[in-house]
Design a protein around this motif. Structure first.
Motif, PDB file in Angstrom:
ATOM      1  N   UNK A 199     -47.125   1.865 -25.820  1.00  0.00           N
ATOM      2  CA  UNK A 199     -46.277   2.023 -24.642  1.00  0.00           C
ATOM      3  C   UNK A 199     -45.346   0.810 -24.554  1.00  0.00           C
ATOM      4  N   UNK A 200     -44.035   0.985 -24.767  1.00  0.00           N
ATOM      5  CA  UNK A 200     -43.113  -0.161 -24.737  1.00  0.00           C
ATOM      6  C   UNK A 200     -43.159  -0.931 -23.421  1.00  0.00           C
ATOM      7  N   UNK A 201     -43.494  -0.262 -22.326  1.00  0.00           N
ATOM      8  CA  UNK A 201     -43.574  -0.958 -21.036  1.00  0.00           C
ATOM      9  C   UNK A 201     -44.719  -1.969 -21.045  1.00  0.00           C
ATOM     10  N   UNK A 202     -45.798  -1.635 -21.721  1.00  0.00           N
ATOM     11  CA  UNK A 202     -46.943  -2.553 -21.775  1.00  0.00           C
ATOM     12  C   UNK A 202     -46.682  -3.683 -22.773  1.00  0.00           C
ATOM     13  N   UNK A 203     -45.930  -3.403 -23.816  1.00  0.00           N
ATOM     14  CA  UNK A 203     -45.522  -4.476 -24.723  1.00  0.00           C
ATOM     15  C   UNK A 203     -44.665  -5.481 -23.965  1.00  0.00           C
ATOM     16  N   UNK A 204     -43.762  -4.982 -23.126  1.00  0.00           N
ATOM     17  CA  UNK A 204     -42.955  -5.898 -22.316  1.00  0.00           C
ATOM     18  C   UNK A 204     -43.837  -6.696 -21.365  1.00  0.00           C
ATOM     19  N   UNK A 205     -44.842  -6.044 -20.788  1.00  0.00           N
ATOM     20  CA  UNK A 205     -45.727  -6.741 -19.852  1.00  0.00           C
ATOM     21  C   UNK A 205     -46.463  -7.885 -20.528  1.00  0.00           C
ATOM     22  N   UNK A 206     -46.967  -7.670 -21.739  1.00  0.00           N
ATOM     23  CA  UNK A 206     -47.693  -8.768 -22.392  1.00  0.00           C
ATOM     24  C   UNK A 206     -46.737  -9.883 -22.806  1.00  0.00           C
ATOM     25  N   UNK A 207     -45.489  -9.534 -23.136  1.00  0.00           N
ATOM     26  CA  UNK A 207     -44.507 -10.595 -23.392  1.00  0.00           C
ATOM     27  C   UNK A 207     -44.236 -11.388 -22.114  1.00  0.00           C
ATOM     28  N   UNK A 208     -44.143 -10.705 -20.999  1.00  0.00           N
ATOM     29  CA  UNK A 208     -43.948 -11.394 -19.724  1.00  0.00           C
ATOM     30  C   UNK A 208     -45.133 -12.308 -19.412  1.00  0.00           C
ATOM     31  N   UNK A 209     -46.328 -11.881 -19.771  1.00  0.00           N
ATOM     32  CA  UNK A 209     -47.525 -12.711 -19.621  1.00  0.00           C
ATOM     33  C   UNK A 209     -47.330 -14.038 -20.358  1.00  0.00           C
ATOM     34  N   UNK A 210     -46.847 -13.980 -21.590  1.00  0.00           N
ATOM     35  CA  UNK A 210     -46.660 -15.204 -22.375  1.00  0.00           C
ATOM     36  C   UNK A 210     -45.453 -16.011 -21.909  1.00  0.00           C
ATOM     37  N   UNK A 211     -44.422 -15.338 -21.409  1.00  0.00           N
ATOM     38  CA  UNK A 211     -43.279 -16.082 -20.844  1.00  0.00           C
ATOM     39  C   UNK A 211     -43.730 -16.848 -19.604  1.00  0.00           C
ATOM     40  N   UNK A 212     -44.537 -16.208 -18.790  1.00  0.00           N
ATOM     41  CA  UNK A 212     -45.079 -16.913 -17.625  1.00  0.00           C
ATOM     42  C   UNK A 212     -45.907 -18.113 -18.070  1.00  0.00           C
ATOM     43  N   UNK A 213     -46.650 -17.949 -19.174  1.00  0.00           N
ATOM     44  CA  UNK A 213     -47.463 -19.047 -19.683  1.00  0.00           C
ATOM     45  C   UNK A 213     -46.643 -20.249 -20.106  1.00  0.00           C
ATOM     46  N   UNK A 214     -45.464 -19.992 -20.639  1.00  0.00           N
ATOM     47  CA  UNK A 214     -44.613 -21.080 -21.142  1.00  0.00           C
ATOM     48  C   UNK A 214     -43.885 -21.820 -20.024  1.00  0.00           C
ATOM     49  N   UNK A 215     -43.799 -21.210 -18.858  1.00  0.00           N
ATOM     50  CA  UNK A 215     -43.008 -21.805 -17.783  1.00  0.00           C
ATOM     51  C   UNK A 215     -43.851 -22.035 -16.530  1.00  0.00           C
ATOM     52  N   UNK A 216     -43.997 -21.031 -15.679  1.00  0.00           N
ATOM     53  CA  UNK A 216     -44.687 -21.268 -14.406  1.00  0.00           C
ATOM     54  C   UNK A 216     -46.149 -21.667 -14.590  1.00  0.00           C
ATOM     55  N   UNK A 217     -46.865 -21.031 -15.519  1.00  0.00           N
ATOM     56  CA  UNK A 217     -48.277 -21.395 -15.703  1.00  0.00           C
ATOM     57  C   UNK A 217     -48.410 -22.856 -16.114  1.00  0.00           C
ATOM     58  N   UNK A 218     -47.537 -23.289 -17.022  1.00  0.00           N
ATOM     59  CA  UNK A 218     -47.542 -24.697 -17.439  1.00  0.00           C
ATOM     60  C   UNK A 218     -47.295 -25.594 -16.229  1.00  0.00           C
ATOM     61  N   UNK A 219     -46.313 -25.238 -15.402  1.00  0.00           N
ATOM     62  CA  UNK A 219     -45.993 -26.055 -14.234  1.00  0.00           C
ATOM     63  C   UNK A 219     -47.142 -26.084 -13.228  1.00  0.00           C
ATOM     64  N   UNK A 220     -47.787 -24.945 -13.034  1.00  0.00           N
ATOM     65  CA  UNK A 220     -48.926 -24.913 -12.106  1.00  0.00           C
ATOM     66  C   UNK A 220     -50.057 -25.817 -12.603  1.00  0.00           C
TER      67      UNK A 220
END
Length: 293
Positions: free
Chosen positions: A200-221
């Motif tokens: 499901x391409x929508x779920x592939x996008x979701x897991x990419x968003x998970x890792x994008x969050x990890x590189x930015x906001x999660x790191x900052x938190x």
């Protein structure tokens, strides 16, 4: 997905409404509540080999993270906010509250481990004990990334690239990309669950968003907590595969986690990263030893 094998015989299933959308959960067992969170690129199904033993001692809530498996897929924003571990943790707290669990134990593997430790930091009144499987804190991975570690966790930098590059490359051949991950020690029926979701391409996008969050906001938190010397106040147990990702760090996983929690214990199991499927007996023993102590 209804045609996929049921790997949790005797367990119930439902969707729980939360501010992050509907979260799919499996429910079973008896005893105090234990929330189990899966990692990338899997779903709640990754717990199917250890759930029966844990269910003898705990009332299990086995969830699909937002965007994964059968849970709803939150609409993202430019800061990837719905996929931060803080937002995912808030969704899991909402799930447990809806199910009547004011306090609970918690175990998470991989991305689920990141949700677990963030939840323990943000909601110390909700968690009694937390176990993290084969991870180190997000901050530590990014802060110490070098040539060797970057090769070990190459997907961190690839999946965090701006949309839609990783999504398009993965969705062109999801089985070619993810298939090698599930090459050894996996139940073929579980792999069918994972690959069905990953088609499901929508779920592939979701897991990419998970890792994008990890590189930015999660790191900052994480950095904000580290700067304030804010630690997890409940017992934390780190379990790592002897051939897993956390074992490749320069310091012992236990020593690394001591910066993040007041009470840290840990142990290795004879497995790679996917220990729940590669060595379920040793993994369930390690979890029960900690959660029941």
């Amino acid at each position: 997905m209804d045609e996929l094998a049921d790997l949790f015989p005797g367990f119930g299933q439902m969707h729980v409404e939360t501010p992050a959308g509907r979260i799919f959960v499996r429910l079973g067992g008896k005893g105090p509540p234990l929330l189990l969170l899966h990692g990338y690129p899997q779903t709640h199904v990754m717990w199917h080999r250890v759930a029966p033993a844990l269910a003898d001692h705990f009332s299990l809530v086995i969830a699909d993270l937002p965007g994964y498996g059968r849970s709803d897929i939150p609409e993202t924003d430019t800061n990837h906010t719905p996929y931060t571990k803080r937002a995912m943790g808030n969704a899991m707290v909402a799930v447990m509250e809806k199910l009547g669990h004011a306090k609970f134990c918690l175990a998470g593997h991989d991305r689920g481990g990141r949700v677990a430790y963030r939840l323990a930091l943000d909601h110390p009144d909700k968690v009694e004990r937390v176990a993290v499987l084969d991870i180190l804190p997000t901050y530590d991975y990014w802060a110490t990334l070098n040539r060797i570690s970057a090769l070990r966790i190459y997907h961190w930098t690839f999946l965090a690239q701006p949309s839609p590059v990783p999504e398009k490359l993965i969705s062109a051949d999801p089985e070619g990309y993810f298939g090698p991950v599930f090459a050894a020690g996996f139940d073929a029926r579980a792999v069918s669950h994972y690959l069905t979701a990953l088609h499901d391409p929508r779920r592939v996008k979701a897991l990419c968003e998970d890792y994008r969050a990890g590189a930015y906001q999660d790191f900052d938190h994480d950095k904000a907590d580290l700067d304030r010397k804010r630690q997890i106040a409940v017992p934390l147990h780190v379990i790592w595969g002897s051939k897993g990702i956390a074992s490749g760090a320069t310091a012992s996983p236990i020593e690394t986690w001591k910066r993040w929690a007041t009470t840290v214990t840990g142990e290795a199991v004879a497995a790679g990263h996917f220990m729940c499927e590669e060595n379920p007996r040793a993994t369930e023993s390690a979890l029960l030893g900690f959660l029941q102590s």
